[in-house]
Design a protein around this motif. Structure first.
Motif, PDB file in Angstrom:
ATOM      1  N   HIS A  48       0.845  -1.197   0.000  1.00 48.15           N
ATOM      2  CA  HIS A  48       0.000   0.000   0.000  1.00 48.15           C
ATOM      3  C   HIS A  48       0.883   1.251   0.000  1.00 48.15           C
ATOM      4  O   HIS A  48       2.115   1.146   0.040  1.00 48.15           O
ATOM      5  N   HIS A  50       1.324   3.883   2.052  1.00 48.13           N
ATOM      6  CA  HIS A  50       1.916   4.576   3.203  1.00 48.13           C
ATOM      7  C   HIS A  50       3.443   4.553   3.093  1.00 48.13           C
ATOM      8  O   HIS A  50       4.024   3.579   2.587  1.00 48.13           O
ATOM      9  N   ASP A  52       5.865   4.035   4.996  1.00 48.16           N
ATOM     10  CA  ASP A  52       6.654   2.948   5.588  1.00 48.16           C
ATOM     11  C   ASP A  52       6.506   1.640   4.808  1.00 48.16           C
ATOM     12  O   ASP A  52       7.014   0.598   5.240  1.00 48.16           O
ATOM     13  N   HIS A  53       5.841   1.690   3.635  1.00 48.07           N
ATOM     14  CA  HIS A  53       5.693   0.499   2.784  1.00 48.07           C
ATOM     15  C   HIS A  53       6.117   0.788   1.340  1.00 48.07           C
ATOM     16  O   HIS A  53       6.936   0.067   0.784  1.00 48.07           O
ATOM     17  N   HIS A 108      -7.256  -2.176   6.190  1.00 42.99           N
ATOM     18  CA  HIS A 108      -6.338  -1.086   6.526  1.00 42.99           C
ATOM     19  C   HIS A 108      -6.677   0.086   5.615  1.00 42.99           C
ATOM     20  O   HIS A 108      -7.342  -0.092   4.597  1.00 42.99           O
ATOM     21  N   ASP A 141      -0.186  -4.333   6.052  1.00 42.92           N
ATOM     22  CA  ASP A 141      -0.759  -3.773   7.283  1.00 42.92           C
ATOM     23  C   ASP A 141      -2.204  -4.222   7.310  1.00 42.92           C
ATOM     24  O   ASP A 141      -2.969  -3.919   6.389  1.00 42.92           O
TER      25      ASP A 141
HETATM   26 NI    NI Z   1      -0.101   1.416   6.594  1.00 40.12          NI
END
Ligand code: NI
Ligand code: MN
Length: 247
Positions: A48, A50, A52-53, A108, A141
């Motif tokens: 996804h 975000h 941190d991904h 998520h 997530d």
């Molecule tokens: Ni996330």
């Protein structure tokens, strides 16, 4: 099949002669000491949008000229001209470099945030990677959700990479239930202790998992690798209702 935990939700997976990089959060990842130039995957998967991904996915895919697999809607919001992008969506299955890659649901949010604000970016996802060396599920997530027991367990999961950090994803107790529902042989915890808000004790999680389920827990320090050796080297098919789930 060798898995290397790169910190947070980032894994390098060597399956046969294909090197897969999932959720390449390298720059700014406090648990990843490697340089972006240390990574030479053959394919990148992103669960996804975000930060941190998605991480360094775009510059890495561009530099190496390798396929980038992500959810279709997310790719629409990204600047990808010239990139070899493969947009897919939940339930879809593709074959790339001899691997079967299935995009699974994840419960998520998904958005794409830049200095100009945040854009919606479709749904968040997980991935099942099926290879002759073993079948891996990266949950992305997600919260615990019932389709892990029905839809995702059918893919015959050998190794499940599950978030345990709580707050943004499921926490340790729900991850134990997820592992049980998935009938995974091994669980590798992820998405914990990268930041104070998601601090967890992975060894407590391992003890709880192994006392309550038949799953084995592999706790990897960032940068550490582990080799999964499939008891049956041949490709295992999906479990269908006709075949039952009594493997
Ligand atoms: Ni996330
Ligand atoms: Mn995350």
């Amino acid at each position: 099949m060798q898995l290397t935990f790169e910190g947070h939700a980032c894994f390098s997976i060597q399956a046969g002669n294909v090197n897969i990089l999932i959720d390449p959060f390298i720059s700014g990842n406090p648990h990843c000491n490697k340089l972006l130039t240390d990574f030479t995957p053959d394919i990148i998967l992103v669960t996804h949008g975000h930060n941190d991904h998605l991480g360094d996915a775009l510059p890495l895919a561009k530099r190496l000229n390798i396929p980038l697999v992500a959810q279709f809607d997310l790719l629409q919001s990204l600047d990808t001209p010239g990139l070899d992008v493969i947009g897919m969506n939940t339930g879809g299955r593709i074959t790339v470099k001899g691997l079967e890659i299935i995009m699974t649901a994840a419960v998520h949010g998904n958005s794409l945030c830049t200095e100009h604000g945040c854009l919606p970016a479709g749904t968040a996802a997980g991935f099942v990677i099926k290879s002759p060396a073993g079948n891996v599920y990266h949950a992305g997530d997600t919260a615990l959700f019932g389709d892990m027991a029905t839809v995702i367990a059918r893919y015959n999961i050998h190794v499940a990479l599950l978030p345990i950090g709580d707050l943004y994803t499921m926490g340790p107790k729900d991850a134990v239930m997820a592992a049980h529902w998935l009938k995974a042989d091994y669980v590798v915890p992820m998405h914990y202790s990268t930041f104070p808000a998601i601090q967890q004790d992975a060894h407590n999680f391992a003890a709880m998992l192994e006392s309550r389920t038949a799953c084995k827990c592999i706790v990897l320090a960032p940068g550490q690798s582990w080799t999964y050796i499939s008891p049956q080297p041949e490709h295992k098919p999906d479990i269908t209702p006709a075949e039952g789930d009594d493997r």
